[in-house]
Enzyme design. Structure first.
Site, short mmCIF file in Angstrom:
data_model
loop_
_atom_site.label_atom_id
_atom_site.label_comp_id
_atom_site.label_asym_id
_atom_site.label_seq_id
_atom_site.Cartn_x
_atom_site.Cartn_y
_atom_site.Cartn_z
CD GLU A 174 4.67 5.84 7.69
OE1 GLU A 174 4.04 6.46 6.83
OE2 GLU A 174 4.35 5.86 8.89
N GLY A 200 -0.12 0.61 12.89
CA GLY A 200 -0.93 -0.60 12.83
C GLY A 200 -0.53 -1.63 13.87
N GLY A 230 6.23 2.82 16.30
CA GLY A 230 6.14 2.50 14.87
C GLY A 230 7.48 2.27 14.20
N GLY A 251 0.82 -1.20 0.00
CA GLY A 251 0.00 0.00 0.00
C GLY A 251 0.85 1.25 0.00
CG ASN A 296 8.54 -11.37 14.04
OD1 ASN A 296 9.71 -11.40 13.66
ND2 ASN A 296 7.70 -12.37 13.81
CE LYS A 316 13.34 -15.09 10.54
NZ LYS A 316 13.24 -16.50 10.07
CB THR A 317 8.12 -9.18 10.49
OG1 THR A 317 7.81 -8.92 11.85
CG2 THR A 317 7.75 -10.61 10.14
N GLY A 359 1.86 -6.53 4.38
CA GLY A 359 3.24 -6.98 4.23
C GLY A 359 4.02 -6.66 5.48
CB THR A 360 2.95 -4.52 8.22
OG1 THR A 360 1.60 -4.96 8.00
CG2 THR A 360 3.14 -3.22 7.49
#
Ligand SMILES: Cc1cc2nc3c(=O)[nH]c(=O)nc-3n(C[C@H](O)[C@H](O)[C@H](O)COP(=O)(O)OP(=O)(O)OC[C@H]3O[C@@H](n4cnc5c(N)ncnc54)[C@H](O)[C@@H]3O)c2cc1C
Ligand code: SF4
Ligand code: FES
Ligand code: FES
Lengths: 177, 718, 326
Positions: free
Chosen positions: B679, B504, B676, B234, B605, B607-608, B462-463
């Protein structure tokens, strides 16, 4: 005079399953897969050969399915992402992508994986690339720089690039392609 | 469990092509295909619209234009930007190039695409305003910035003190139009059943999409269901749904059949918003020891008559460095272009390009290490509000990054390190990104078999939302993560703020954490005292006492209702380090390595999170070197509207990149201590690249992107 | 995309006869034709699929090489004989497009790919190449990628092929089969046309005529180098490219072949640069003089002004790499 196009019968195998289709001649292989066979794993990112999201394997060679017509593939053996592995039985390349987090949104991923498998086959055949120092050298050393150049036909807007290369490197030892 | 580098739980679905993205839903039956027709002028009026040939074309089921479109509600400016009504095909006026003027619907995609070209249109063209640079003096002053920040912030007699400063920098940077361009084009599949519509649409915020659709068509929320289980990226451009969704909803109702509309890649360039181009003047005044005396950031950006969007480009600098005299402003120039919208890291991404390059210019002017210059100007409290920082480790990011990168090996003077044909340079920049919170809720069910289900209208673009929510539930309920099933992206589930503004993860995880707490309280209250300390914990209690399972909902409020957001300055931080090479003959720039060190409180997390940060860093590289939406100023059209012409990096452009995340926990941010990250990676990374280009060549390009023709005239002769 | 009928050719003569009909076109890999058909820039009413015709062979002819027009770009780039004796061609092919596209693209189709001019690709803008007489939007518009050599006031588009630049430097010839079954051979250098006042006519190919093979004479002696300059490191058309073959004995240049890509409406062989190099010492001065000669007639149109300096620097750098500089 308005040109009359119409449909044409065509048959090919997808992931080992034969399909007989009667398609508008304008149907690309990509749209045939997605809209007619409901194999939506192959993605449409640009429809103009500029992103690689629609990469599939034909006879083991990677191509972009958006710039070829379905009717041009009479008798071909087509492998899509769905034919490589299942969620409970991943292909080693798919498993490496999960382990290395080689994707985020996942929209380019099918293309990256199919492309990577086709790429390793090309490398095993000794094909040179744009970054190969001496194109006449009989074997190639599959460095990260080589992997990156060879995978450059697959854009990833999430920019998972470093992880994708790590995944391919992991899987390149004994890929089952 | 929270924080562990777990593989994505939706990974196996994504890597096998089994994850079903929006328009791929086949359970609803065979849809019709809609193809949008766009205006081919930048401004004017349709004088003739002939759809007869299109209607007569094979397979065509309908052509919708302003003449037969249903009445729609006008936008209510008091509603949030992305939930406001978005009426389409409202009349013959054309406000910007490629504004949708018709939808052609046919049995097959091929038929619809061909027929779309048969719609005949004639226009009266009005001369439009398309050139920001040419109109840069025709600015207006927005009344505020997004209803949240003041337009200008001026502290002390900036001009006078700047003038007296021993060292001064006064430079102007320009940042072009940039587009989000997620890999999955904007698309929608709309299905009506009587008076209710189910809309499969690719959106970051389900609740806003639902509200927008309801508002546009005067429907009650109950009659609108929005589903977005998998979203192909997005980056801001799917915060709102656009014409593709409105048109699919209209067509599906008129034709009483599901209708699928997928924007072409070319259409996406005008359909979804862009980052407005900007002109940014940086003025810095400093003492000889590097202490900033004056910090000035005056920004001018493109605006347009059809939207009140103003990007918060000048806000970033308000929180970054200490300086007693300050000036940050926003001005805008109205142009007849499509509306701008958020693109990943609105405000920071363009703002930090100017600020962090300006700081680099100052460092060279002072003959000071750019890292030291930042360390010297680290504020003790928020430089403007005076609020304490909730938790700020920018200094550690800078120090740790410099150490791990080997910053001390950098060439101190520009254009002094040459390896064969390559000029090598090092650059760095700082990162900051404010932390936000918005009302969100989540539901958890603990079943008697010891499995749990989490539900929220949260999206995973994808987050990694699916995965981190499972981790939170696993930890809070004391069950293995494999036993947690996460269902997202459906307006039938508890509403939240979706994926946007990097909030998010913290929003949805905090809401879920509260839901788990509530579930625990509820279970404990219902069971006999003797059972409360059962060894099997919650799972055993539920199995024993709740034959139908237990469930609870948790929520968090908007940040204006959270005291800590008023009492503290909340943000995430980072530092970027880059080494790159410039071809001395041609000016081609090739990245060699890059490191980012980040501080974002607790990570859910590892890794992500790392993937998100690296992805953001590469976005910054892309902004510095590649991306530019090129407007033809004669017509107001983005001309490079495909992936062959609008460049973003390919594999070969991206070498080893590492993101290091400092351990942290910001107790003021939320119960989980996270902030966050979505970004943060992009913030400042482009500036680090630009600064490395300067270090390599001694050439300061202030007009992004840094393409080779801007270096060429100044390269060493051969 | 307009509707069309489709046939798969199994016979060369039948294929050329079919393609001579009005509205008919060959399709090989489809990577350029379908791209343009989706935008209705190409609107064939009948497609003759020649991808399965037996024109894939790469075979030795005397000291040279004959490459069937249906050989795909990837196979040609990977062919041992091409790699060993015509590395310039391998390099140019490998610098083009992506691996997927090279697996699809034919040699014939590559030569006939059309310009990437952004206005040519946008049917809403005037373009003489699409609609003769409509005007050229690139003049006074966005023309960073456009031509600096051989352009005309009618059209300033470039030919985008990398392969063709190498082939023109290698003195390649084309074998053509006409609609009536007659064959002819032509030097690639004479195949593509300059825009003049008819930019919609891009080659000397006649209706229905098919490229059946590319014939390479024995390679000239010397070192080969295809240097492609672009913004990103891969998967992008050339801003400027240089194909160079340089033969140096002692420090004297015995022979040179020079061609440029991305600068003109056709792959641009620079006999002027070659003449300057021939017989001169392999020095920086010589290379600079060659670059001056190559670009003496170059004209910029605004955004592409930089290409003149870029082309000259790319050529000098390539020559230094091949011949050293004393
Ligand atoms: C995203 C993208 C990036 C690209 N990047 C590059 C690049 O960097 N460098 C580069 O050089 N190229 C690049 N290409 C272009 C690519 O090389 C061409 O599209 C390809 O070579 C065309 O070959 P084809 O067989 O697919 O041709 P087709 O599309 O099948 O045909 C093209 C044209 O040639 C005609 N034709 C085909 N074969 C014959 C024949 N034997 N005789 C007569 N007429 C024939 C067709 O009728 C048609 O008009 C790129 C393409 C894409 C889509
Ligand atoms: S340069 Fe040529 S192709 Fe481009 S707009 Fe002008 S006429 Fe058309
Ligand atoms: S969809 Fe085929 S390459 Fe992008
Ligand atoms: S994972 Fe999103 S585009 Fe690659």
């Amino acid at each position: 005079m308005t040109p009359r196009g119409g449909t044409q019968k065509t048959s090919f195998n997808v992931n080992g399953t034969p399909h007989d289709l009667d398609l508008d001649t304008r149907t690309t292989l990509l749209d045939a897969l997605r809209e007619h066979l409901h194999l939506t794993g192959t993605k449409k990112g640009c429809d103009h050969g500029q992103c690689g999201a629609c990469t599939v394997l034909i006879g083991g060679r990677r191509i972009v399915s958006c710039l070829t017509l379905a009717v041009m593939h009479e008798g071909d053996d087509i492998t899509t992402i769905e034919g490589l592995g299942r969620p409970d039985a991943l292909h080693p390349m798919q498993a490496a992508f999960v382990e290395r987090d080689g994707f985020q949104c996942g929209y380019c991923t099918s293309g990256q994986i199919c492309s990577a498998i086709g790429m390793l086959r090309e490398a095993r055949a000794g094909w040179p690339s744009h970054v190969t120092e001496d194109v006449a050298a009989p074997t190639i050393d599959l460095t990260d720089e080589e992997l990156r150049e060879r995978m450059s036909g697959n854009l990833c807007r999430c920019a998972a690039y470093p992880n994708i290369i790590a995944a391919i490197r992991d899987a390149s030892g004994g890929d089952g392609a | 469990m929270i924080g562990k580098p777990l593989n994505r739980i939706d990974g196996p679905l994504k890597v096998t092509g089994r994850a079903v993205y929006t328009s791929e839903e086949w359970g609803v039956g065979q849809p019709l295909y809609g193809v949008m027709v766009e205006a081919t002028i930048g401004r004017g009026r349709i004088t003739r619209l002939d759809t007869s040939r299109a209607e007569a074309a094979p397979g065509v089921r309908g052509v919708i234009t302003h003449r037969n479109a249903p009445r729609q509600q006008p936008p209510d400016p008091s509603a949030s930007t992305y939930s406001r009504a978005l009426p389409v095909l409202t009349g013959p006026e054309i406000h910007y190039f490629a504004e949708p003027i018709a939808l052609v619907v046919a049995t097959t995609f091929e038929q619809a695409r061909a027929a779309a070209r048969l719609v005949e249109v004639a226009y009266d063209v009005i001369e439009g305003r398309y050139d920001l640079a040419a109109r840069a003096d025709q600015t207006f002053s927005p009344k505020d910035i997004r209803g949240w920040w003041p337009t200008d912030s001026i502290i002390g007699d900036f001009d006078a003190e700047l003038g007296k400063a021993p060292h001064q920098i006064d430079v102007t940077y320009t940042v072009p139009y940039e587009l989000s361009l997620p890999m999955e084009p904007h698309c929608c599949l709309a299905v009506w059943k009587r008076d209710a519509v189910t809309v499969y649409t690719s959106t970051q915020i389900v609740s806003e999409a639902r509200a927008r659709i309801a508002a546009t068509f005067g429907l009650s929320l109950d009659n609108v269901r929005v589903v977005a289980r998998f979203i192909g990226g997005g980056f801001g451009s799917k915060l709102a749904v656009h014409a593709e969704t409105m048109l699919a909803v209209i067509a599906a109702r008129q034709l009483r059949q599901p209708v699928k509309v997928v924007a072409t890649r070319q259409q996406v360039f005008h359909l979804a918003g862009h980052r407005p181009a900007s002109i940014q003047r940086m003025r810095l005044g400093a003492a000889p020891d590097g202490r900033l005396i004056a910090f000035g950031h005056d920004t001018t950006q493109k605006a347009c008559p059809t939207s009140d969007y103003i990007e918060q480009i000048g806000v970033t600098g308000r929180a970054l460095y200490a300086a007693p005299f300050r000036r940050t402003t926003h001005r805008a120039v109205e142009l007849d272009l499509p509306p701008a919208e958020d693109v990943r890291a609105p405000g920071e991404a363009p703002g930090l390009l100017a600020i962090e390059c300006g700081m680099d210019e100052l460092a060279y002017a002072l003959d000071m290490d750019p890292v030291d210059l930042r360390l010297t100007n680290e504020p003790a409290t928020h430089p403007e509000s005076g609020l304490p920082f909730s938790d700020r480790h920018l200094v550690e990011c800078l120090r740790e990054g410099a150490k791990q990168f080997g910053w001390d090996r950098r060439p101190q003077r520009p254009a002094t390190l040459r390896e064969g044909r390559w000029l090598t340079g090092y650059g760095m920049a700082a990162a900051i990104r404010p932390h936000f919170q918005a009302a969100s809720s989540a539901e958890v069910q603990l079943h008697p078999d010891g499995t749990a289900t989490v539900r929220a209208d949260m999206t995973d673009i994808g987050t990694g939302s699916y995965t981190i929510l499972a981790q939170v539930a696993s930890e809070a309920l004391g069950i293995p993560v494999e036993r947690v099933r996460v269902e997202l992206g459906d307006s039938a589930f508890p509403a939240g703020a979706g994926s946007g503004g990097s909030w998010g993860a913290t929003n949805s995880c905090s809401a879920l954490s509260r839901a788990c707490d509530a579930l625990r309280d509820q279970v404990l209250a219902a069971v006999p005292d003797a059972d409360r300390s059962a060894p099997g914990g919650l799972v055993e209690l539920v199995a024993k006492h709740f034959p139908a399972g237990a469930s609870a909902t948790g929520s968090i409020p908007d940040m204006d209702k959270e005291p800590s957001f008023a009492a503290y300055s909340l943000a995430s931080y980072g530092a970027h380090f880059v080494e790159l090479q410039v071809d001395a003959d041609t000016g081609e720039i090739r990245l060699r390595r890059m490191l980012g060190v980040f501080d974002a409180g607790r990570i859910f997390n590892a890794k992500t999170a790392r993937s998100q940060l690296i992805g953001g860093m590469i976005w910054g590289v892309s902004n510095a070197l590649f991306e530019e939406g090129s407007i033809d100023t004669r017509t107001g059209a983005f001309m490079n509207r495909d992936f062959a012409q609008y460049l973003m990096p390919v594999h070969a452009d991206i070498p080893a990149i590492e993101a290091v995340i400092l351990d942290g926990f910001d107790t003021r941010a939320n119960v989980l201590g996270g902030k966050g990250i979505g970004e943060l990676g992009i913030c400042g990374s482009g500036a680090a690249v630009a600064n490395a280009v300067y270090n390599a060549t001694g050439i300061r390009v202030r007009d992004f992107p840094i393409t080779l023709e801007k270096l060429l005239p100044h390269l060493p002769s051969q | 995309m307009k509707a069309f009928t489709y046939e798969r050719a199994t016979d060369l003569r039948a294929a050329v006869a079919a393609a001579a009909a009005p509205g008919a076109k060959f399709i090989s890999g489809g990577t350029n034709l379908l791209d343009l058909m989706k935008l209705e820039i190409e609107q064939p009413t009948h497609l003759v699929d020649i991808s399965r015709l037996p024109l894939q062979r790469i075979e030795a002819v005397g000291e040279g090489l004959r490459i069937g027009a249906q050989a795909d770009n990837a196979t040609v780039a990977a062919d041992d004989r091409v790699r060993a004796r015509y590395p310039l061609l391998s390099q140019a092919l490998l610098a083009g497009a992506s691996a997927q596209l090279r697996n699809m693209a034919s040699i014939g189709g590559n030569l006939l790919q059309r310009t990437r001019c952004t206005y040519f690709y946008d049917p809403s803008t005037p373009c003489n190449k699409r609609t003769p007489g409509a005007g050229c939007s690139a003049l006074g518009g966005l023309n960073r990628s456009h031509a600096i050599l051989g352009a005309s006031p009618s059209c300033i588009a470039t030919h985008p092929s990398d392969m063709a630049v190498a082939l023109v430097a290698l003195d390649a010839r084309l074998e053509l089969l006409g609609a009536s079954g007659t064959t002819r051979e032509i030097a690639l250098r004479d195949f593509h046309l300059l825009p003049e006042t008819t930019p919609h006519i891009e080659t000397v190919l006649l209706p229905g005529e098919m490229i059946t093979a590319v014939v390479l004479p024995p390679p000239p002696s010397g070192r080969h180098r295809y240097r492609k300059v672009r913004d990103r490191a891969s998967y992008e058309f050339a801003l400027v490219s240089v194909a160079a073959i340089l033969s140096v004995t002692g420090s004297k240049i015995e022979g040179a072949r020079i061609a440029f890509g991305g600068v003109a409406h056709k792959p641009w062989r620079s006999l002027e640069a070659e003449a300057v190099l021939h017989g001169r010492p392999a020095t920086l001065d010589t290379y600079q003089a060659a670059a001056d000669a190559a670009l003496a007639q170059a004209v910029g149109r605004g955004h592409n002004d930089f290409k003149i300096e870029l082309a000259r620097r790319a050529l000098v750098a390539t020559l230094v790499e091949l011949g050293g500089a004393s």
